[in-house]
Structure formats: structure tokens, C-alpha cells
Design a protein around this motif. Structure first.
Motif, PDB file in Angstrom:
ATOM      1  N   LYS A 177       3.295   5.148  27.544  1.00 51.32           N
ATOM      2  CA  LYS A 177       3.815   3.743  28.105  1.00 51.32           C
ATOM      3  C   LYS A 177       2.560   2.688  27.871  1.00 51.32           C
ATOM      4  O   LYS A 177       1.318   3.008  27.767  1.00 51.32           O
ATOM      5  CB  LYS A 177       3.692   3.946  29.872  1.00 51.32           C
ATOM      6  CG  LYS A 177       4.133   2.858  30.548  1.00 51.32           C
ATOM      7  CD  LYS A 177       5.484   2.104  30.212  1.00 51.32           C
ATOM      8  CE  LYS A 177       5.811   1.121  31.439  1.00 51.32           C
ATOM      9  NZ  LYS A 177       6.452  -0.052  30.639  1.00 51.32           N
ATOM     10  N   SER A 178       2.845   1.540  27.647  1.00 53.09           N
ATOM     11  CA  SER A 178       1.903   0.577  27.264  1.00 53.09           C
ATOM     12  C   SER A 178       2.134  -0.590  28.380  1.00 53.09           C
ATOM     13  O   SER A 178       3.424  -0.776  28.647  1.00 53.09           O
ATOM     14  CB  SER A 178       2.076  -0.230  25.787  1.00 53.09           C
ATOM     15  OG  SER A 178       1.603   0.965  25.044  1.00 53.09           O
ATOM     16  N   TYR A 179       1.059  -1.425  28.650  1.00 47.92           N
ATOM     17  CA  TYR A 179       1.045  -2.552  29.621  1.00 47.92           C
ATOM     18  C   TYR A 179       0.701  -3.876  28.996  1.00 47.92           C
ATOM     19  O   TYR A 179      -0.180  -3.666  28.145  1.00 47.92           O
ATOM     20  CB  TYR A 179       0.408  -2.109  30.697  1.00 47.92           C
ATOM     21  CG  TYR A 179       0.716  -0.765  31.408  1.00 47.92           C
ATOM     22  CD1 TYR A 179       2.109  -1.132  32.469  1.00 47.92           C
ATOM     23  CD2 TYR A 179       0.217   0.170  31.333  1.00 47.92           C
ATOM     24  CE1 TYR A 179       2.599   0.177  33.217  1.00 47.92           C
ATOM     25  CE2 TYR A 179       0.847   1.469  31.909  1.00 47.92           C
ATOM     26  CZ  TYR A 179       2.036   1.287  32.690  1.00 47.92           C
ATOM     27  OH  TYR A 179       2.407   2.540  33.496  1.00 47.92           O
ATOM     28  N   SER A 180       1.390  -4.840  29.182  1.00 46.08           N
ATOM     29  CA  SER A 180       0.784  -6.298  28.707  1.00 46.08           C
ATOM     30  C   SER A 180      -0.349  -6.504  29.752  1.00 46.08           C
ATOM     31  O   SER A 180      -0.621  -5.734  30.799  1.00 46.08           O
ATOM     32  CB  SER A 180       1.825  -7.285  29.144  1.00 46.08           C
ATOM     33  OG  SER A 180       2.115  -7.500  30.331  1.00 46.08           O
TER      34      SER A 180
ATOM     35  N   GLU B 260       0.493  -7.565  33.317  1.00 39.84           N
ATOM     36  CA  GLU B 260       0.871  -5.922  33.729  1.00 39.84           C
ATOM     37  C   GLU B 260      -0.128  -5.474  34.141  1.00 39.84           C
ATOM     38  O   GLU B 260      -0.314  -4.912  35.366  1.00 39.84           O
ATOM     39  CB  GLU B 260       1.987  -5.221  33.138  1.00 39.84           C
ATOM     40  CG  GLU B 260       3.237  -5.838  32.908  1.00 39.84           C
ATOM     41  CD  GLU B 260       4.022  -4.823  31.904  1.00 39.84           C
ATOM     42  OE1 GLU B 260       5.341  -4.847  32.037  1.00 39.84           O
ATOM     43  OE2 GLU B 260       3.578  -4.590  30.744  1.00 39.84           O
ATOM     44  N   ALA B 261      -1.182  -5.311  33.349  1.00 37.67           N
ATOM     45  CA  ALA B 261      -2.257  -4.523  33.646  1.00 37.67           C
ATOM     46  C   ALA B 261      -3.031  -4.985  34.976  1.00 37.67           C
ATOM     47  O   ALA B 261      -3.682  -4.440  35.646  1.00 37.67           O
ATOM     48  CB  ALA B 261      -3.135  -4.525  32.314  1.00 37.67           C
TER      49      ALA B 261
ATOM     50  N   ILE C 183      -1.646  -4.011  38.167  1.00 37.82           N
ATOM     51  CA  ILE C 183      -1.783  -2.904  38.391  1.00 37.82           C
ATOM     52  C   ILE C 183      -3.266  -2.629  39.084  1.00 37.82           C
ATOM     53  O   ILE C 183      -3.457  -1.767  40.192  1.00 37.82           O
ATOM     54  CB  ILE C 183      -1.700  -2.008  37.161  1.00 37.82           C
ATOM     55  CG1 ILE C 183      -0.128  -1.711  36.798  1.00 37.82           C
ATOM     56  CG2 ILE C 183      -2.058  -0.197  37.440  1.00 37.82           C
ATOM     57  CD1 ILE C 183       0.069  -1.114  35.567  1.00 37.82           C
TER      58      ILE C 183
ATOM     59  N   LYS D 116       1.043  -3.519  41.802  1.00 35.36           N
ATOM     60  CA  LYS D 116       2.059  -3.106  40.840  1.00 35.36           C
ATOM     61  C   LYS D 116       1.687  -1.736  40.785  1.00 35.36           C
ATOM     62  O   LYS D 116       0.499  -1.190  40.531  1.00 35.36           O
ATOM     63  CB  LYS D 116       2.275  -3.500  39.511  1.00 35.36           C
ATOM     64  CG  LYS D 116       3.391  -3.029  38.804  1.00 35.36           C
ATOM     65  CD  LYS D 116       3.651  -3.729  37.355  1.00 35.36           C
ATOM     66  CE  LYS D 116       4.626  -3.006  36.536  1.00 35.36           C
ATOM     67  NZ  LYS D 116       4.967  -3.746  35.638  1.00 35.36           N
TER      68      LYS D 116
ATOM     69  N   LEU E 272       1.830   2.225  38.896  1.00 38.24           N
ATOM     70  CA  LEU E 272       2.113   2.789  37.545  1.00 38.24           C
ATOM     71  C   LEU E 272       3.527   3.570  37.717  1.00 38.24           C
ATOM     72  O   LEU E 272       4.012   3.986  38.267  1.00 38.24           O
ATOM     73  CB  LEU E 272       1.091   3.845  37.294  1.00 38.24           C
ATOM     74  CG  LEU E 272      -0.366   3.203  37.018  1.00 38.24           C
ATOM     75  CD1 LEU E 272      -1.335   4.199  36.732  1.00 38.24           C
ATOM     76  CD2 LEU E 272      -0.277   2.400  35.668  1.00 38.24           C
TER      77      LEU E 272
END
Length: 100
Positions: free
Chosen positions: A83-86, A89-90, A93, A98, A100
């Protein structure tokens, strides 16, 4: 004797039996206090003694084991197996907004 381009320092090491019972924390504090008030020649002399260690620590080198982990993670990312995050998004988190 340590010789530099302009400075010559004589070093004499004397041991007096038992090693000091001071903790490394106490030694660090004493050294910082000493260096803050020491004359320029002494500060330069101390720096010459530790210059190579300081330069080496400034270089960040990954071990082979860490490089292997990074390569594995990169391959999993490329294959879509992880899974990757922009960046937005990071940040969410990290801030706890947010999950995971």
C-alpha cells in the motif's frame, strides 16, 4: 606530537591507576563547559583530535541489510504488492486524522 599546518600540540597521556568513576554523561557536561570557555588554541587542538570521527559521523551510510530491505520494499511497491500513500494522506496519518 600532532602537527598541523600552523599548530603544534604536545600530547602526554598519564594514567593514575583506577579509571575514573565518572559517567559519560558527566564527562560530556564537563567537556562542554570546558570547551565553551577554553582559548582558541585548545579548542582547535581538541578538534584536530576528533575531526576524522566527526566527518565520518556526518556521512549517512546504510548497511547491506538496510539496502536489501529498501530494495524489497521498492520492488513490492512497483509490483503493486504494498500500500502506498500520497504526501497529503501521509500527513493525515501522521497527525492521527486518518488510520492505516
Amino acid at each position: 606530537m600532532v602537527k598541523s599546518s600552523k599548530w603544534i600540540y604536545k600530547c602526554k597521556i598519564v594514567t593514575l591507576g583506577k579509571p575514573s568513576a565518572m559517567t559519560t554523561t558527566a564527562i560530556r557536561k564537563k567537556l562542554m563547559t570546558y570547551i565553551a570557555d577554553a582559548d582558541d588554541r585548545k579548542v582547535k587542538g581538541l578538534y584536530l583530535l576528533v575531526e576524522e570521527d566527526i566527518d565520518r559521523k556526518e556521512q549517512f551510510i546504510l548497511s547491506d541489510a538496510h539496502l536489501k530491505i529498501i530494495e524489497t520494499e521498492k520492488n513490492n511497491h512497483i509490483k503493486g504488492k504494498s500500500k502506498s500513500y500520497s504526501w497529503p494522506e501521509a500527513k493525515e496519518i501522521i497527525r492521527g486524522n486518518k488510520k492505516l
